[in-house]
Design an enzyme around this catalytic site. Structure first.
Site, short mmCIF file in Angstrom:
data_model
loop_
_atom_site.label_atom_id
_atom_site.label_comp_id
_atom_site.label_asym_id
_atom_site.label_seq_id
_atom_site.Cartn_x
_atom_site.Cartn_y
_atom_site.Cartn_z
N GLY A 180 29.46 45.54 64.90
CA GLY A 180 29.04 44.71 63.77
C GLY A 180 27.68 45.17 63.24
O GLY A 180 26.83 45.59 64.02
N ARG A 234 34.49 48.78 64.01
CA ARG A 234 34.66 48.39 65.41
C ARG A 234 35.64 49.33 66.13
O ARG A 234 36.15 49.01 67.20
CB ARG A 234 35.13 46.93 65.50
N THR A 237 22.21 44.31 68.17
CA THR A 237 23.16 43.22 67.92
C THR A 237 22.38 41.94 67.64
O THR A 237 21.32 41.72 68.26
CB THR A 237 24.15 42.94 69.08
N ASP A 276 23.39 39.25 68.57
CA ASP A 276 23.70 38.35 69.69
C ASP A 276 22.68 38.44 70.83
O ASP A 276 22.66 37.57 71.70
CB ASP A 276 25.08 38.66 70.26
N GLY A 281 26.95 34.56 67.96
CA GLY A 281 26.41 34.94 69.27
C GLY A 281 27.48 35.45 70.21
O GLY A 281 27.19 35.76 71.37
N GLU A 299 29.08 29.74 68.67
CA GLU A 299 30.51 29.94 68.38
C GLU A 299 31.35 30.04 69.66
O GLU A 299 32.54 29.75 69.66
CB GLU A 299 30.73 31.18 67.51
O1 F6P Z 1 28.40 40.84 67.54
C1 F6P Z 1 27.92 40.34 66.36
C2 F6P Z 1 28.83 39.28 65.81
O2 F6P Z 1 28.29 38.82 64.59
C3 F6P Z 1 29.12 38.11 66.73
O3 F6P Z 1 28.10 37.15 66.74
C4 F6P Z 1 30.41 37.60 66.19
O4 F6P Z 1 31.17 36.96 67.18
C5 F6P Z 1 31.12 38.86 65.73
O5 F6P Z 1 30.11 39.84 65.55
C6 F6P Z 1 31.88 38.72 64.46
O6 F6P Z 1 32.55 39.92 64.25
P1 F6P Z 1 33.19 40.41 62.87
O7 F6P Z 1 32.07 40.73 61.94
O8 F6P Z 1 33.97 41.61 63.25
O9 F6P Z 1 34.00 39.28 62.38
#
Ligand code: F6P
Length: 376
Positions: free
Chosen positions: A12, A74, A133, A135, A178, A230
């Site tokens: 991400g 990803r 990140t 997170d 997170g 979350e």
């Molecule tokens: O790892 C960063 C993050 O924003 C997390 O907080 C979240 O769970 C995830 O990525 C969301 O992923 P995506 O952008 O692939 O929906």
């Protein structure tokens, strides 16, 4: 002979990525005379040999910009969807690395990227990583870039939600990102003055959350802010997830493919239900307290836009340190934040090392001492 290095950003996007790209590339070029090749869209761009030469013009004006100028994805080297089929692209990646005569490849990413980087190291590539990140859940580094910016955004959101919750005498349940870690929810919950903070690390009792809100109501506070990570879960859901994890381990041990698939799918549905969970929680709290309740999901707002000064400095700091390491022939490590300096940690130790909020962390203690309900 000057060295040639590659850079990619994976996972991400996170504020501070451009500062880190710029930090590596400026130091690598200007101090050490290296050539720097960017690969687009994470490991996919390396597998498909899509490049961007990181020359001075490309590096100017990017420090203040969110996202990543290289693009990200990803995709994992060993599991990439190509023309509708999932393929192992590791060999193609090794081939492209060699075709570009790279002396090192910089992979900037979170937990997943550290694991993927280790796999490439095991294929004989000189890999060096940096932790990013929002997170803040990468182990063995003080912090990750992106976290500070997201913390600021989530805190501002909670500040803004206060006035509307207060005016309407409502409960606002605000969902904060997170993944499975509660750093963002805990930090922004404390900074924004949330009344309840629910974390993945502390399964909550619904009745205790409702009681905390009712208690406030009795003392004249007819609104409440509930900051929910979350990945937060009730004790009942956490027990179910615990059972599924055990089932999965048993299926993997016995090589029972069907049971493995079932357990994995059930676990995934828990992960996917973040927003649904927040909505359900808002309804439950409305029923239990009699206060009108609204859910707010901050979502990707938390990852977008201008990086904070802290993240720009961190990305620049680790980026330039990364170039120093490459010059010294240090690879196979993550360049980790350590106080005002940095340290290098072997990828074997970083991969799979998730940093959750320890239950005795000072922030948890602070929240409790402020009278914030953590649902336990
Ligand atoms: O790892 C960063 C993050 O924003 C997390 O907080 C979240 O769970 C995830 O990525 C969301 O992923 P995506 O952008 O692939 O929906």
């Amino acid at each position: 002979m000057s060295k040639r290095i590659g850079i990619l950003t994976a996972g991400g996007d996170s504020p501070g990525l451009n500062a880190a790209i710029r930090g590596v590339a400026k130091a690598a070029r200007n101090i050490y005379g290296m050539q720097v090749i960017g690969f687009k869209d994470g490991f996919r761009g390396l597998a498909e040999n899509r490049t961007l030469m990181l020359e001075p013009g490309m590096l100017s004006g990017i420090l203040t910009i969110g996202g990543t100028i290289l693009g990200t994805s990803r995709d994992k080297p060993h599991k990439m969807k190509i023309g509708g089929k999932t393929q192992d692209m590791t060999d193609a990646i090794v081939e492209n690395y060699n075709a570009h005569h790279l002396d090192a490849l910089v992979c900037i990413g979170g937990g997943g990227t550290q694991k993927n980087a280790l796999q490439l190291k095991m294929k004989g590539l000189n890999i060096i990583t940096m932790p990013k990140t929002i997170d803040n859940d990468v182990g063995l580094t003080d912090t990750t870039f992106g976290f500070d910016t997201a913390l600021g955004i989530a805190t501002e959101a909670i500040d803004r939600l206060h006035s509307t919750a207060h005016s309407h005498h409502r409960i606002i349940v605000v969902e904060i990102m997170g993944h499975r870690a509660g750093w963002l929810a805990l930090g922004s919950g404390i900074a924004g003055g949330a009344d309840v903070i629910l974390l993945p690390e502390i399964p909550y009792h619904l009745d205790k959350v409702a009681d905390a809100i009712t208690h406030r109501l009795k003392h004249g506070k007819n609104f409440s802010i509930v900051a929910v990570a979350e990945g937060a879960m009730s004790v009942e859901d956490a027990a179910e997830v615990g059972d599924l994890v055990k089932k999965l381990a048993k299926a993997e041990e016995g090589e029972d493919k069907r049971a493995r698939k079932q357990a994995k799918a059930a676990l995934r549905s828990f992960e996917a239900s973040g927003g649904d969970h927040t909505l359900k929680l808002a309804h439950q709290l409305e029923d239990l307290t009699g206060l009108e309740s609204r859910p707010t999901i901050l979502g990707h707002l938390q990852r977008g836009g201008t990086p904070s000064a802290v993240d720009r400095i961190l990305g620049s700091r680790l980026g330039t340190a990364c170039a120093d390491c490459i010059e010294q022939g240090i690879t196979g490590v993550m360049v980790a934040a350590c106080g005002e300096g940095y340290t290098t940690v072997p990828l074997e130790e970083v991969a799979g090392n998730k940093k959750l909020v320890p239950l005795d962390h000072p922030w948890v203690d602070t929240a409790r001492r402020l009278g914030i309900c953590l649902g336990d």
